[in-house]
Enzyme design. Structure first.
Site, PDB file in Angstrom:
ATOM      1  N   ASP A 102      39.488  76.234  10.528  1.00 36.23           N
ATOM      2  CA  ASP A 102      39.458  77.315  11.206  1.00 36.23           C
ATOM      3  C   ASP A 102      37.725  77.502  11.497  1.00 36.23           C
ATOM      4  OD1 ASP A 102      42.126  78.833   9.773  1.00 36.23           O
ATOM      5  OD2 ASP A 102      40.695  79.171   8.519  1.00 36.23           O
ATOM      6  N   GLY A 123      22.641  65.969  14.101  1.00 35.16           N
ATOM      7  CA  GLY A 123      23.208  65.439  14.313  1.00 35.16           C
ATOM      8  C   GLY A 123      23.793  65.339  15.078  1.00 35.16           C
ATOM      9  N   GLU A 126      15.360  72.543  22.437  1.00 30.83           N
ATOM     10  CA  GLU A 126      15.196  72.991  22.447  1.00 30.83           C
ATOM     11  C   GLU A 126      14.508  71.769  20.471  1.00 30.83           C
ATOM     12  OE1 GLU A 126      12.354  76.731  21.181  1.00 30.83           O
ATOM     13  OE2 GLU A 126      14.441  77.002  22.347  1.00 30.83           O
ATOM     14  N   GLU A 165      17.908  62.851  19.069  1.00 29.51           N
ATOM     15  CA  GLU A 165      18.124  64.407  19.238  1.00 29.51           C
ATOM     16  C   GLU A 165      16.677  64.941  19.140  1.00 29.51           C
ATOM     17  OE1 GLU A 165      20.833  66.410  17.633  1.00 29.51           O
ATOM     18  OE2 GLU A 165      22.053  65.257  18.522  1.00 29.51           O
TER      19      GLU A 165
END
Length: 156
Positions: A86, A48, A121, A68
């Site tokens: 957070d 992503g 990878e 990717e």
């Protein structure tokens, strides 16, 4: 660019940016999950990345997954929206980004796995082996939600 993830860390730096991003939960015909090993933090993750002007969110998922992993995907549904303040990502250029990602389910339609400058990878991981690989907690949450096809999309 190096990246450090801070998750529920009271000493984390304060966010100074937010970027719209996507991730792809992609299962093959054997129910193995498509994952990359990120070059910026070393964690295994769902493919992503950043949404670009002029794209729909689903076009972003297709483009980022292809860039990717070498795999072309077709988006099939929404897993959820992840915007936990957070969880911040600190980059070595001073940017500290608050998480904001939309995760989609997708299926592979073409291509062969290959690495990129963002992935050292690219692997198809059987579900039984997912617990044994190093995955950030925010990605682990998306994976758990991705396998729950009977639940409505998640949102925070």
């Amino acid at each position: 660019m190096a990246r450090t993830d801070h998750f529920n860390d009271p000493d984390a730096p304060r966010a100074n940016s937010i970027v719209i991003a996507v991730s792809a939960f992609v299962l093959d015909k054997d129910a193995q999950l498509l994952m990359i090993r990120r070059t910026d933090n070393g964690y295994y993750a769902l493919p992503g990345g950043r949404h670009e002007l002029g794209e729909t969110m689903t076009q972003t998922v297709v483009r980022e997954t292809q860039e990717e992993t070498g795999m072309t995907v077709e988006v099939t549904s929404l897993v959820g929206i992840y915007s936990n303040p957070d969880h911040v990502m600190a980059y070595d250029d001073g940017e500290v980004r608050q998480e904001f990602s939309i995760c989609f389910r997708a299926r592979p339609v073409a291509g062969a796995p290959r690495t990129s400058d963002e992935s050292s990878e690219v692997v198809w991981v059987p579900r039984a082996e997912l617990a044994g690989i190093e995955v950030h907690p925010s990605i682990r949450l998306r994976i758990d939600h991705g396998f729950r096809t009977d639940a409505p999309p998640y949102y925070t």
